[in-house]
Design a protein around this motif. Sequence first.
Motif, PDB file in Angstrom:
ATOM      1  N   THR A   1       3.222  -6.275   1.598  1.00  0.00           N
ATOM      2  CA  THR A   1       2.458  -5.340   2.418  1.00  0.00           C
ATOM      3  C   THR A   1       1.017  -5.219   1.903  1.00  0.00           C
ATOM      4  OG1 THR A   1       2.427  -3.110   3.304  1.00  0.00           O
ATOM      5  CG2 THR A   1       3.388  -3.351   1.121  1.00  0.00           C
ATOM      6  N   GLY A   2       0.081  -5.301   2.807  1.00  0.00           N
ATOM      7  CA  GLY A   2      -1.329  -5.228   2.436  1.00  0.00           C
ATOM      8  C   GLY A   2      -1.922  -6.548   1.997  1.00  0.00           C
ATOM      9  N   ALA A   3      -1.131  -7.631   2.041  1.00  0.00           N
ATOM     10  CA  ALA A   3      -1.638  -8.934   1.581  1.00  0.00           C
ATOM     11  C   ALA A   3      -2.629  -9.548   2.570  1.00  0.00           C
ATOM     12  CB  ALA A   3      -0.474  -9.892   1.349  1.00  0.00           C
ATOM     13  N   GLY A   4      -2.619  -9.047   3.808  1.00  0.00           N
ATOM     14  CA  GLY A   4      -3.574  -9.562   4.785  1.00  0.00           C
ATOM     15  C   GLY A   4      -2.961 -10.444   5.859  1.00  0.00           C
ATOM     16  N   LYS A   5      -1.667 -10.307   6.086  1.00  0.00           N
ATOM     17  CA  LYS A   5      -0.983 -11.167   7.074  1.00  0.00           C
ATOM     18  C   LYS A   5      -1.472 -10.896   8.498  1.00  0.00           C
ATOM     19  CE  LYS A   5       3.001  -9.410   6.130  1.00  0.00           C
ATOM     20  NZ  LYS A   5       2.595  -8.441   5.106  1.00  0.00           N
ATOM     21  N   SER A   6      -1.460  -9.604   8.867  1.00  0.00           N
ATOM     22  CA  SER A   6      -1.813  -9.284  10.258  1.00  0.00           C
ATOM     23  C   SER A   6      -3.262  -9.672  10.520  1.00  0.00           C
ATOM     24  CB  SER A   6      -1.601  -7.794  10.534  1.00  0.00           C
ATOM     25  OG  SER A   6      -0.250  -7.471  10.343  1.00  0.00           O
ATOM     26  N   PHE A   7      -4.113  -9.446   9.535  1.00  0.00           N
ATOM     27  CA  PHE A   7      -5.518  -9.813   9.666  1.00  0.00           C
ATOM     28  C   PHE A   7      -5.638 -11.329   9.831  1.00  0.00           C
ATOM     29  CE2 PHE A   7      -9.734 -10.869   8.172  1.00  0.00           C
ATOM     30  CZ  PHE A   7     -10.530  -9.824   8.619  1.00  0.00           C
TER      31      PHE A   7
ATOM     32  N   ILE B   1      -8.641 -16.875   2.462  1.00  0.00           N
ATOM     33  CA  ILE B   1      -8.736 -16.614   3.905  1.00  0.00           C
ATOM     34  C   ILE B   1      -9.920 -15.669   4.083  1.00  0.00           C
ATOM     35  CG2 ILE B   1      -7.569 -15.689   5.933  1.00  0.00           C
ATOM     36  CD1 ILE B   1      -4.917 -16.418   4.557  1.00  0.00           C
TER      37      ILE B   1
HETATM   38  N1  LIG Z   1      -9.009 -12.006   4.858  1.00  0.00           N
HETATM   39  C1  LIG Z   1      -9.395 -10.728   4.817  1.00  0.00           C
HETATM   40  N2  LIG Z   1     -10.693 -10.419   4.615  1.00  0.00           N
HETATM   41  C2  LIG Z   1     -11.088  -9.135   4.573  1.00  0.00           C
HETATM   42  N3  LIG Z   1     -10.254  -8.085   4.721  1.00  0.00           N
HETATM   43  C3  LIG Z   1      -8.973  -8.321   4.930  1.00  0.00           C
HETATM   44  C4  LIG Z   1      -8.476  -9.655   4.983  1.00  0.00           C
HETATM   45  N4  LIG Z   1      -7.149  -9.601   5.175  1.00  0.00           N
HETATM   46  C5  LIG Z   1      -6.839  -8.302   5.260  1.00  0.00           C
HETATM   47  N5  LIG Z   1      -7.908  -7.529   5.100  1.00  0.00           N
HETATM   48  C6  LIG Z   1      -7.893  -6.056   5.103  1.00  0.00           C
HETATM   49  O1  LIG Z   1      -6.828  -5.659   4.238  1.00  0.00           O
HETATM   50  C7  LIG Z   1      -6.040  -4.648   4.807  1.00  0.00           C
HETATM   51  C8  LIG Z   1      -4.570  -5.048   4.878  1.00  0.00           C
HETATM   52  O2  LIG Z   1      -4.447  -6.168   5.692  1.00  0.00           O
HETATM   53  P1  LIG Z   1      -3.243  -6.391   6.730  1.00  0.00           P
HETATM   54  O3  LIG Z   1      -2.998  -5.186   7.536  1.00  0.00           O
HETATM   55  O4  LIG Z   1      -3.542  -7.638   7.459  1.00  0.00           O
HETATM   56  O5  LIG Z   1      -2.025  -6.586   5.733  1.00  0.00           O
HETATM   57  P2  LIG Z   1      -0.521  -6.994   6.060  1.00  0.00           P
HETATM   58  O6  LIG Z   1      -0.169  -8.101   5.132  1.00  0.00           O
HETATM   59  O7  LIG Z   1      -0.367  -7.262   7.500  1.00  0.00           O
HETATM   60  O8  LIG Z   1       0.288  -5.703   5.628  1.00  0.00           O
HETATM   61  P3  LIG Z   1       1.640  -5.098   6.251  1.00  0.00           P
HETATM   62  O9  LIG Z   1       2.776  -5.891   5.693  1.00  0.00           O
HETATM   63  O10 LIG Z   1       1.662  -3.714   5.715  1.00  0.00           O
HETATM   64  O11 LIG Z   1       1.565  -5.188   7.726  1.00  0.00           O
HETATM   65  C9  LIG Z   1      -6.651  -4.354   6.173  1.00  0.00           C
HETATM   66  O12 LIG Z   1      -7.458  -3.206   6.048  1.00  0.00           O
HETATM   67  C10 LIG Z   1      -7.489  -5.540   6.478  1.00  0.00           C
HETATM   68  O13 LIG Z   1      -8.634  -5.201   7.230  1.00  0.00           O
END
Ligand SMILES: Nc1ncnc2c1ncn2[C@@H]1O[C@H](COP(=O)(O)OP(=O)(O)OP(=O)(O)O)[C@@H](O)[C@H]1O
Length: 565
Positions: free
Chosen positions: A230-236, A532
């Motif tokens: 969680t928070g690793a940046g997958k959705s982004f 990324i």
């Molecule tokens: N490549 C990136 N560059 C800059 N900011 C990023 C990047 N990836 C993610 N972020 C920022 O980091 C935060 C967490 O990213 P994200 O929501 O994509 O995580 P996630 O892996 O989808 O987490 P979860 O499992 O909780 O859904 C967000 O605020 C997002 O804007």
Amino acid sequence: MTGAARERPPLEGAGWRRAGRRYACPLLVRRFPPEVPFGFLGKVAPPSSAVDLRLEARRIPPGRALEIVHGARAVAEAELIGGGAGAATPELEVERRSAEELGHAVAGRSQELWHVGLCWVAAGPSRPRAEAARQRLAERLAALGFQTRVPRYEVAEALAAPGRSAGAARPSGYWQTLTTDGLGALYPFGDETVLEPGGVLVGLSLSDASPVFLDRWSHASHSWGLFGTTGAGKSFAAALTVLRSRWMRPETEVIVLDPLGEYSGLVRALGGTVVRLREDGTGRLNPLDPATTAGDRREKAGRVVTMLRALWPSLQDEEAASLDAAVSRLYDRPGPEPTFGALADELARGGAAAGRLPALLEVFRSGSLRRSDGPTTLNVEARTVSFDLAGVPDDQLPFHLTYVLDWTYHRLSSRPGPKLVLLDEAHLLSRHAGTTEFLDRTVRHLRHYESGLLLVTQNPDDFLGSPSGRSLLRNLSACAFLRLQEVSEACRGFFGLSDPEAEWLTKARLPTDAGYAESLWRVGAWHLPLAIVASTPEYELLTAALRGEPLPDGPGPGAVGRGGL
Ligand SMILES: Nc1ncnc2c1ncn2[C@@H]1O[C@H](COP(=O)(O)OP(=O)(O)OP(=O)(O)O)[C@@H](O)[C@H]1O
Ligand SMILES: [Mg+2]
């Protein structure tokens, strides 16, 4: 040669050979271009092409190498002196100078000379297909300055397995003399960048910041996986991929299965439609509508049982059997579009064996799922659509995702052009054997419809525990691992991750610390550590869109969608 091979020798013609059902068409290099860029193999023989390269290299002893270089220099000098006038003179001068430089390099042992035998082999299930593949290969090579030739009547010599000694008969002109650098350029892993023409930028190499592009459409499977804590940046990263895919191919349709309702802002920015299943406004999607299987009512009945079992995982065997029977009766009978009301009536005819089912079905009549009871009225024309499931109780999510996936599958199979499906929180479909199987089947068929899935989930282990989950993972042509809490033995084994890679993944930098997400991409045999990174406009747009905030000024949605509005 074995006895069996003697009885049934491979068929061979002027420029081809057949072994079993495969045709092999060799192609030799007659002359190399003056320079070969590192990594040129990716362009000439991308992983999706049915082309092999066979390479034999034999080191020339340094003394002999020096003689060869001196000989080449002497020839160039003699020709220059002997009146190699006109247009050829500058070329001879270059040859003389490079022979001189090479002489120094060979004497100083920074370069060596090699006898290199090179044979490209284009393969195909029929002779015309294999010959066409060879023709295309020859054209790609010619574009890079290679001169090639088909070894007519020398196929056996060209295709013979490399021997341990230099004595094996080879076609004339097969052996070339190359320097160490020239030989190195023939190795696919000598390159720092993976450039798949037409691909999207997936990241910058963590070692030297060189950009890495991947083209999902050039692989047999167009589906990718994104894993990370969680928070690793997958959705982004998923949203960034959608955006860049749209930029590269504006006609790409996008469907987002969005359990947390994160992508609605982005979908609206792309001019798309957001369907909120719990609210009136966009119409009803009847989970029982047989239109999603193009009227195949038996297939639909199977999917209905899968989605209802995902909704009620605690069904007893007799209840499950009654449900199965009632659903089958409902779909066996020709009639109007089945609804949950009609299913409840059908079950009532089944009597006591239905157990708790009539009570459970009340949820569709008077409970939280009553909006699903009735014929389909949803009609989405937009090329971007998301199903926003925010607010849906957690235990109902697998049910909703299953019939939305069913709708999606139909949509993909019935519309032309490239299509991308983003499934976030995919672990929700890994909880039940039936939904995992359905997802696996969907992914296997997607390629036939020019469609790819972007599967996003926290941990690959979600899917490694079942045969259909593993099958699903095997069908992903690229997998990106972002920071993981831990990397299980099963995960290491399945994806071939080394111990240092697994160790690194648990420490990969998070976007909140680094401003980008560190990741390891596994594409075929490649393991690529990448950052990324979003450009500033991409970052501003995505962070605003993903948070549901107003979009920044500047390029605006018109620029985002380039034809997508
Ligand atoms: N490549 C990136 N560059 C800059 N900011 C990023 C990047 N990836 C993610 N972020 C920022 O980091 C935060 C967490 O990213 P994200 O929501 O994509 O995580 P996630 O892996 O989808 O987490 P979860 O499992 O909780 O859904 C967000 O605020 C997002 O804007
Ligand atoms: Mg997320």
